[in-house]
Design a protein around this motif. Structure first.
Motif, PDB file in Angstrom:
ATOM      1  N   LEU A  44       0.829  -1.210   0.000  1.00  0.00           N
ATOM      2  CA  LEU A  44       0.000   0.000   0.000  1.00  0.00           C
ATOM      3  C   LEU A  44       0.861   1.256   0.000  1.00  0.00           C
ATOM      4  CD1 LEU A  44      -2.779   1.270   0.084  1.00  0.00           C
ATOM      5  CD2 LEU A  44      -2.719   1.100   2.593  1.00  0.00           C
ATOM      6  N   ALA A  45       1.867   1.297   0.878  1.00  0.00           N
ATOM      7  CA  ALA A  45       2.746   2.460   0.926  1.00  0.00           C
ATOM      8  C   ALA A  45       3.512   2.619  -0.379  1.00  0.00           C
ATOM      9  CB  ALA A  45       3.722   2.321   2.097  1.00  0.00           C
ATOM     10  N   CYS A  46       3.922   1.501  -0.963  1.00  0.00           N
ATOM     11  CA  CYS A  46       4.667   1.543  -2.227  1.00  0.00           C
ATOM     12  C   CYS A  46       3.808   2.103  -3.350  1.00  0.00           C
ATOM     13  CB  CYS A  46       5.162   0.143  -2.568  1.00  0.00           C
ATOM     14  SG  CYS A  46       6.155   0.048  -4.068  1.00  0.00           S
ATOM     15  N   VAL A  47       2.556   1.633  -3.439  1.00  0.00           N
ATOM     16  CA  VAL A  47       1.652   2.098  -4.498  1.00  0.00           C
ATOM     17  C   VAL A  47       1.329   3.574  -4.316  1.00  0.00           C
ATOM     18  CG1 VAL A  47      -0.665   1.848  -5.450  1.00  0.00           C
ATOM     19  CG2 VAL A  47       0.692  -0.178  -4.959  1.00  0.00           C
ATOM     20  N   LEU A  48       1.051   3.984  -3.082  1.00  0.00           N
ATOM     21  CA  LEU A  48       0.727   5.393  -2.833  1.00  0.00           C
ATOM     22  C   LEU A  48       1.904   6.298  -3.165  1.00  0.00           C
ATOM     23  CD1 LEU A  48      -1.288   5.175   0.517  1.00  0.00           C
ATOM     24  CD2 LEU A  48      -2.162   5.653  -1.778  1.00  0.00           C
ATOM     25  N   PHE A  49       3.113   5.874  -2.801  1.00  0.00           N
ATOM     26  CA  PHE A  49       4.289   6.688  -3.114  1.00  0.00           C
ATOM     27  C   PHE A  49       4.481   6.795  -4.625  1.00  0.00           C
ATOM     28  CE2 PHE A  49       8.710   7.446  -4.052  1.00  0.00           C
ATOM     29  CZ  PHE A  49       9.103   8.384  -3.119  1.00  0.00           C
ATOM     30  N   SER A  50       4.341   5.668  -5.332  1.00  0.00           N
ATOM     31  CA  SER A  50       4.526   5.686  -6.785  1.00  0.00           C
ATOM     32  C   SER A  50       3.477   6.558  -7.462  1.00  0.00           C
ATOM     33  CB  SER A  50       4.463   4.262  -7.344  1.00  0.00           C
ATOM     34  OG  SER A  50       5.559   3.493  -6.911  1.00  0.00           O
ATOM     35  N   ALA A  51       2.216   6.434  -7.041  1.00  0.00           N
ATOM     36  CA  ALA A  51       1.161   7.241  -7.649  1.00  0.00           C
ATOM     37  C   ALA A  51       1.390   8.725  -7.427  1.00  0.00           C
ATOM     38  CB  ALA A  51      -0.199   6.819  -7.083  1.00  0.00           C
ATOM     39  N   CYS A  52       1.778   9.090  -6.211  1.00  0.00           N
ATOM     40  CA  CYS A  52       2.044  10.504  -5.920  1.00  0.00           C
ATOM     41  C   CYS A  52       3.257  11.013  -6.698  1.00  0.00           C
ATOM     42  CB  CYS A  52       2.253  10.700  -4.418  1.00  0.00           C
ATOM     43  SG  CYS A  52       0.784  10.422  -3.419  1.00  0.00           S
ATOM     44  N   ALA A  53       4.304  10.187  -6.793  1.00  0.00           N
ATOM     45  CA  ALA A  53       5.488  10.602  -7.533  1.00  0.00           C
ATOM     46  C   ALA A  53       5.183  10.758  -9.017  1.00  0.00           C
ATOM     47  CB  ALA A  53       6.621   9.588  -7.327  1.00  0.00           C
ATOM     48  N   MET A  54       4.394   9.851  -9.581  1.00  0.00           N
ATOM     49  CA  MET A  54       4.023   9.945 -10.993  1.00  0.00           C
ATOM     50  C   MET A  54       3.152  11.177 -11.243  1.00  0.00           C
ATOM     51  SD  MET A  54       3.319   5.872 -11.489  1.00  0.00           S
ATOM     52  CE  MET A  54       2.713   5.901 -13.162  1.00  0.00           C
ATOM     53  N   ALA A  55       2.255  11.469 -10.311  1.00  0.00           N
ATOM     54  CA  ALA A  55       1.450  12.680 -10.433  1.00  0.00           C
ATOM     55  C   ALA A  55       2.341  13.915 -10.371  1.00  0.00           C
ATOM     56  CB  ALA A  55       0.398  12.719  -9.326  1.00  0.00           C
ATOM     57  N   GLY A  56       3.364  13.873  -9.524  1.00  0.00           N
ATOM     58  CA  GLY A  56       4.306  14.990  -9.466  1.00  0.00           C
ATOM     59  C   GLY A  56       5.059  15.169 -10.770  1.00  0.00           C
ATOM     60  N   VAL A  57       5.441  14.065 -11.396  1.00  0.00           N
ATOM     61  CA  VAL A  57       6.111  14.163 -12.701  1.00  0.00           C
ATOM     62  C   VAL A  57       5.187  14.800 -13.732  1.00  0.00           C
ATOM     63  CG1 VAL A  57       7.097  12.824 -14.607  1.00  0.00           C
ATOM     64  CG2 VAL A  57       7.644  12.215 -12.247  1.00  0.00           C
ATOM     65  N   ALA A  58       3.894  14.436 -13.696  1.00  0.00           N
ATOM     66  CA  ALA A  58       2.936  15.038 -14.626  1.00  0.00           C
ATOM     67  C   ALA A  58       2.826  16.536 -14.420  1.00  0.00           C
ATOM     68  CB  ALA A  58       1.568  14.381 -14.446  1.00  0.00           C
TER      69      ALA A  58
END
Length: 307
Positions: free
Chosen positions: A251-265
Motif C-alpha cells: 500500500l505504501a509503495c503504491v501510494l508513493f509511486s502514484a504521488c510521484a508519478m502525479a508529481g512528474v505530470a
C-alpha cells in the motif's frame, strides 16, 4: 509474483495514463489562467472515439489499422516490464531491460509504418523525424541501465532500478538519472520541447502528424499508447525514488509511486507552459544531453566501485 503486487502494478500502469494527461493539461491551464478540462477528460475522449466508425484512406492497406493495435499492445507489454513499483514488475527476468527497449522500438516501427502506409508526404515526414530523433533514446537508456548495473549488481530491470536508492552513491547519481529519464519521457511521449502534442502546424509536428489519418478506435489506441509511454517513464522516476518494498508494504509503495508519478505530470505541465519547443536542428543535441549525462554517471559509478 504475488497477486496483490501484480494487481497493483497493472492497475497503476493502465489507470494512471488518463490521470497523467489530465494533470498535465490542468497544470498548463492553470499557468494560462484558465480552469482547464476535467482530470479524466482523456478517458471520456477515448470512449467517444471507440464508438465512432473509422474513416480510411482509399490507399490504406490492412497494415494501417493493424499498426495502431500493435503500438498499443507493445506499449502495454513494456508497461508490464517497467518496474513502476520499484523492486517488482509482473514480467521480470534477467536482462529484461533489453526486451523492454526493443518492445518500445517495435511500437515505434509500427507507428512509422502506419504513417507511411497512407501515402501522405506529411506523415512520411513525421516518420522520418521519429526515426531520426528516437535513435538517441536507446543509448541513453542503456547507459542509464549500465550505471544501475554497476552500482547494484542486479540483472533485471526491477532489481536495477528498485535497489539503486540503497547504494551509497545514490545521492549524487539520482539527480542526473532523473534528468535523463525526464528527457527520455519527453522524447518517447512526444512532449515539449521535443514535440508539441497540441500543435496544428504539420511542418513542426512529429507524433501528431503521423496519426492525422487515424480516426475512431485506432486513434483512441494511438492516444492511449502515447499517454502510456509517458506513464512508463514517470513510473521509472518514481521507482528510482521509492524506498518501500512492494511485497512487504504494497500500500505504501503504491501510494508513493502514484504521488510521484502525479508529481512528474505536474512538472511536465510546468515545463510545457514555461519552455518553448526547440527548433528541429536542436532536438538531437537536447537528446544527446541525456546520453552524455548517463555516460558521466556510468563513468563515475565505475570509478567509485573499482576494486
Amino acid at each position: 509474483m504475488t497477486l496483490p503486487a501484480g494487481f497493483a502494478h497493472v492497475l497503476l500502469a493502465l489507470g494512471m495514463p488518463v490521470l497523467m494527461v489530465g494533470l498535465v493539461n490542468r497544470t498548463k491551464a492553470m499557468w494560462a489562467g484558465r480552469k482547464g478540462p476535467p482530470l479524466m477528460q482523456l478517458g471520456w475522449d477515448l470512449l467517444r472515439l471507440m464508438r465512432k466508425r473509422p474513416v480510411l484512406s482509399v490507399v490504406a492497406t490492412p497494415l494501417f489499422r493493424t499498426g495502431a493495435w500493435v503500438v498499443l499492445a507493445a506499449s502495454m507489454l513494456a508497461a508490464m516490464i517497467a518496474p513502476n513499483l520499484g523492486r517488482f514488475a509482473p514480467l521480470e527476468f534477467n536482462h529484461d531491460f533489453v526486451f523492454f527497449a526493443y518492445t518500445l522500438a517495435l511500437a515505434r516501427i509500427f507507428l512509422m509504418l502506419s504513417a507511411m502506409d497512407v501515402g501522405s508526404a506529411f506523415e512520411a515526414m513525421g516518420a522520418a523525424r521519429e526515426a531520426s530523433f528516437t535513435a538517441f533514446v536507446e543509448p541513453a537508456l542503456f547507459l542509464l541501465v549500465g550505471t544501475a548495473g554497476v552500482v547494484t549488481g542486479h540483472a533485471s530491470f526491477a532489481g536495477l532500478i528498485g535497489h539503486l536508492h540503497q547504494a551509497e552513491s545514490f545521492r549524487w547519481l539520482a539527480p542526473p538519472l532523473i534528468v535523463v529519464l525526464f528527457i527520455l519521457l519527453q522524447a518517447e511521449a512526444s512532449r515539449v520541447p521535443v514535440d508539441d502534442p497540441s500543435t496544428h502546424l504539420e511542418l513542426t509536428m512529429i507524433h501528431e502528424v503521423m496519426i492525422l489519418d487515424h480516426s475512431g478506435p485506432e486513434l483512441a489506441a494511438m492516444q492511449y499508447a502515447a499517454a502510456l509511454k509517458m506513464t512508463i517513464y514517470a513510473g521509472l522516476v518514481a521507482a528510482l525514488l521509492n524506498p518501500f518494498d512492494p511485497l512487504a508494504a504494497p500500500l505504501a509503495c503504491v501510494l508513493f509511486s502514484a504521488c510521484a508519478m502525479a508529481g512528474v505530470a505536474v512538472v511536465v505541465g510546468c515545463t510545457e507552459s514555461l519552455v518553448a519547443r526547440l527548433r528541429m536542428r536542436l532536438v538531437p543535441r537536447y537528446l544527446m544531453l541525456a546520453s552524455a549525462l548517463a555516460a558521466l554517471c556510468l563513468a563515475g559509478a565505475g570509478w567509485l566501485t573499482r576494486p
